[in-house]
Design a protein around this motif. Structure first.
Motif, PDB file in Angstrom:
ATOM      1  N   LEU A  74       0.818  -1.219   0.000  1.00 52.00           N
ATOM      2  CA  LEU A  74       0.000   0.000   0.000  1.00 52.00           C
ATOM      3  C   LEU A  74       0.847   1.262   0.000  1.00 52.00           C
ATOM      4  CD1 LEU A  74      -2.867  -0.926   2.499  1.00 52.00           C
ATOM      5  CD2 LEU A  74      -2.785  -1.199   0.019  1.00 52.00           C
ATOM      6  N   PHE A  75       2.058   1.166   0.537  1.00 50.10           N
ATOM      7  CA  PHE A  75       2.920   2.343   0.620  1.00 50.10           C
ATOM      8  C   PHE A  75       3.448   2.754  -0.751  1.00 50.10           C
ATOM      9  CE2 PHE A  75       2.745   0.657   4.836  1.00 50.10           C
ATOM     10  CZ  PHE A  75       2.821   1.760   5.668  1.00 50.10           C
ATOM     11  N   LYS A  76       3.283   1.875  -1.749  1.00 47.26           N
ATOM     12  CA  LYS A  76       3.755   2.173  -3.101  1.00 47.26           C
ATOM     13  C   LYS A  76       2.668   2.807  -3.960  1.00 47.26           C
ATOM     14  CE  LYS A  76       6.925  -1.775  -2.921  1.00 47.26           C
ATOM     15  NZ  LYS A  76       7.314  -3.076  -3.537  1.00 47.26           N
ATOM     16  N   ILE A  77       1.433   2.871  -3.437  1.00 49.58           N
ATOM     17  CA  ILE A  77       0.323   3.440  -4.203  1.00 49.58           C
ATOM     18  C   ILE A  77       0.346   4.962  -4.086  1.00 49.58           C
ATOM     19  CG2 ILE A  77      -2.193   3.545  -4.461  1.00 49.58           C
ATOM     20  CD1 ILE A  77      -2.333   0.744  -3.292  1.00 49.58           C
ATOM     21  N   PRO A  78       0.398   5.677  -5.213  1.00 54.28           N
ATOM     22  CA  PRO A  78       0.427   7.146  -5.165  1.00 54.28           C
ATOM     23  C   PRO A  78      -0.749   7.717  -4.379  1.00 54.28           C
ATOM     24  CG  PRO A  78       0.874   6.353  -7.390  1.00 54.28           C
ATOM     25  CD  PRO A  78       0.451   5.150  -6.590  1.00 54.28           C
ATOM     26  N   PHE A  79      -0.499   8.785  -3.674  1.00 56.36           N
ATOM     27  CA  PHE A  79      -1.484   9.503  -2.863  1.00 56.36           C
ATOM     28  C   PHE A  79      -1.861   8.710  -1.607  1.00 56.36           C
ATOM     29  CE2 PHE A  79      -5.827  11.056  -1.790  1.00 56.36           C
ATOM     30  CZ  PHE A  79      -5.456  12.347  -1.441  1.00 56.36           C
ATOM     31  N   LEU A  80      -2.351   7.470  -1.783  1.00 52.34           N
ATOM     32  CA  LEU A  80      -2.722   6.661  -0.622  1.00 52.34           C
ATOM     33  C   LEU A  80      -1.494   6.396   0.243  1.00 52.34           C
ATOM     34  CD1 LEU A  80      -4.820   5.020   0.961  1.00 52.34           C
ATOM     35  CD2 LEU A  80      -4.186   3.043  -0.441  1.00 52.34           C
ATOM     36  N   GLY A  81      -0.374   6.065  -0.408  1.00 51.29           N
ATOM     37  CA  GLY A  81       0.859   5.824   0.332  1.00 51.29           C
ATOM     38  C   GLY A  81       1.295   7.041   1.128  1.00 51.29           C
ATOM     39  N   PHE A  82       1.149   8.210   0.523  1.00 52.92           N
ATOM     40  CA  PHE A  82       1.501   9.470   1.197  1.00 52.92           C
ATOM     41  C   PHE A  82       0.625   9.697   2.419  1.00 52.92           C
ATOM     42  CE2 PHE A  82       0.181  13.956   1.630  1.00 52.92           C
ATOM     43  CZ  PHE A  82       1.372  14.490   2.132  1.00 52.92           C
ATOM     44  N   ILE A  83      -0.681   9.484   2.254  1.00 52.02           N
ATOM     45  CA  ILE A  83      -1.624   9.731   3.344  1.00 52.02           C
ATOM     46  C   ILE A  83      -1.390   8.778   4.511  1.00 52.02           C
ATOM     47  CG2 ILE A  83      -4.057   9.553   4.027  1.00 52.02           C
ATOM     48  CD1 ILE A  83      -4.850  10.799   1.441  1.00 52.02           C
ATOM     49  N   ILE A  84      -1.265   7.480   4.231  1.00 55.35           N
ATOM     50  CA  ILE A  84      -1.123   6.531   5.332  1.00 55.35           C
ATOM     51  C   ILE A  84       0.225   6.691   6.040  1.00 55.35           C
ATOM     52  CG2 ILE A  84      -2.726   4.884   4.325  1.00 55.35           C
ATOM     53  CD1 ILE A  84      -0.401   3.179   3.434  1.00 55.35           C
ATOM     54  N   THR A  85       1.254   7.096   5.301  1.00 55.14           N
ATOM     55  CA  THR A  85       2.540   7.354   5.933  1.00 55.14           C
ATOM     56  C   THR A  85       2.443   8.566   6.852  1.00 55.14           C
ATOM     57  OG1 THR A  85       3.766   6.430   4.058  1.00 55.14           O
ATOM     58  CG2 THR A  85       4.973   7.884   5.542  1.00 55.14           C
ATOM     59  N   ALA A  86       1.800   9.617   6.355  1.00 57.13           N
ATOM     60  CA  ALA A  86       1.633  10.833   7.158  1.00 57.13           C
ATOM     61  C   ALA A  86       0.796  10.574   8.402  1.00 57.13           C
ATOM     62  CB  ALA A  86       0.985  11.931   6.318  1.00 57.13           C
ATOM     63  N   CYS A  87      -0.100   9.600   8.300  1.00 57.83           N
ATOM     64  CA  CYS A  87      -0.971   9.273   9.432  1.00 57.83           C
ATOM     65  C   CYS A  87      -0.340   8.259  10.378  1.00 57.83           C
ATOM     66  CB  CYS A  87      -2.311   8.744   8.929  1.00 57.83           C
ATOM     67  SG  CYS A  87      -3.299  10.013   8.076  1.00 57.83           S
ATOM     68  N   GLY A  88       0.944   7.924  10.145  1.00 58.24           N
ATOM     69  CA  GLY A  88       1.653   7.063  11.085  1.00 58.24           C
ATOM     70  C   GLY A  88       1.554   5.584  10.823  1.00 58.24           C
ATOM     71  N   ALA A  89       1.058   5.184   9.641  1.00 56.19           N
ATOM     72  CA  ALA A  89       0.959   3.759   9.333  1.00 56.19           C
ATOM     73  C   ALA A  89       2.349   3.148   9.204  1.00 56.19           C
ATOM     74  CB  ALA A  89       0.177   3.556   8.037  1.00 56.19           C
ATOM     75  N   TYR A  90       2.440   1.858   9.477  1.00 50.84           N
ATOM     76  CA  TYR A  90       3.722   1.174   9.358  1.00 50.84           C
ATOM     77  C   TYR A  90       3.496  -0.164   8.650  1.00 50.84           C
ATOM     78  CZ  TYR A  90       1.860  -0.796  13.716  1.00 50.84           C
ATOM     79  OH  TYR A  90       1.054  -1.354  14.677  1.00 50.84           O
TER      80      TYR A  90
END
Length: 206
Positions: A74-90
């Protein structure tokens, strides 16, 4: 402390600028049970899973910076990857069994950061909890944290098409009363709490 503050600022910015308009105006998001959300100590949010958008939508609706375990892809998906990373996903490889994931989750909880776990481990076509894993219960025991059952209704059918016209479902997020951690890490105790969470979430879904 500095890194935590920066992370919190990034989360709030992403939540307000990107997630809020999607949640409120596209899917007409609505939260029920806000009074059940712990406001001081960290907790483990446990939910059903029907859409890739579940993590940011849930985090925004609950008003807490909740770190989700998310598949590495999921971290490789544009936009979604950015959002979940910014929200602290690991990233996680194979659910809660990954030792590095367990260490990361325990570290976040000890730092008073709440975490989110999709109890089935993957998306379900019917949007319900079907075959729950015991990882959330085990983490709750290890860290002595409350488990917060949450249902996100309609996430498995966010967008439908009628005559090539997209129709967006209304998202309703229901928060149940917190569940105490298991009394031990025995198979019976973990199973009992896991089944209780399953029943609570499915009852919230209706």
């Amino acid at each position: 402390m500095k890194n935590h503050t920066i992370q919190q600022l990034i989360y709030e910015l992403v939540s307000k600028l990107f997630v809020f308009p999607i949640y409120k105006f596209v899917f007409k998001g609505h939260l029920i049970g806000r009074e059940n959300i712990p406001q001081t100590d960290s907790f483990i949010m446990v939910s059903n899973h029907g859409s890739l958008l579940d993590p940011p939508l849930l985090g925004h609706a609950l008003g807490r910076n909740i770190s989700f375990m998310a598949k590495a892809e999921l971290f490789k998906i544009p936009f979604l990857g950015f959002i979940i990373t910014a929200c602290g996903a690991y990233p996680v490889k194979r659910g809660i069994a990954d030792k590095n994931t367990i260490k990361t989750a325990c570290k976040k909880l000890s730092d008073n950061n709440s975490i989110g776990i999709f109890i089935d481990g993957t998306r379900q076509k019917n949007g319900r909890v079907n075959k729950p894993k015991q990882g959330a219960a085990l983490l709750a025991f290890k860290n002595q944290k409350l488990l917060l059952p949450v249902a996100i209704v309609n996430s498995h059918r966010l967008i439908r098409f009628k005559f090539c016209i997209p129709l967006f479902s209304k998202i309703v997020i229901k928060v149940g009363k917190p569940v105490q951690p298991p009394q031990s890490s025995s198979r019976d105790d973990l199973h009992s709490v896991t089944m209780l969470l399953k029943d609570k979430i499915n009852n919230l879904i209706g």
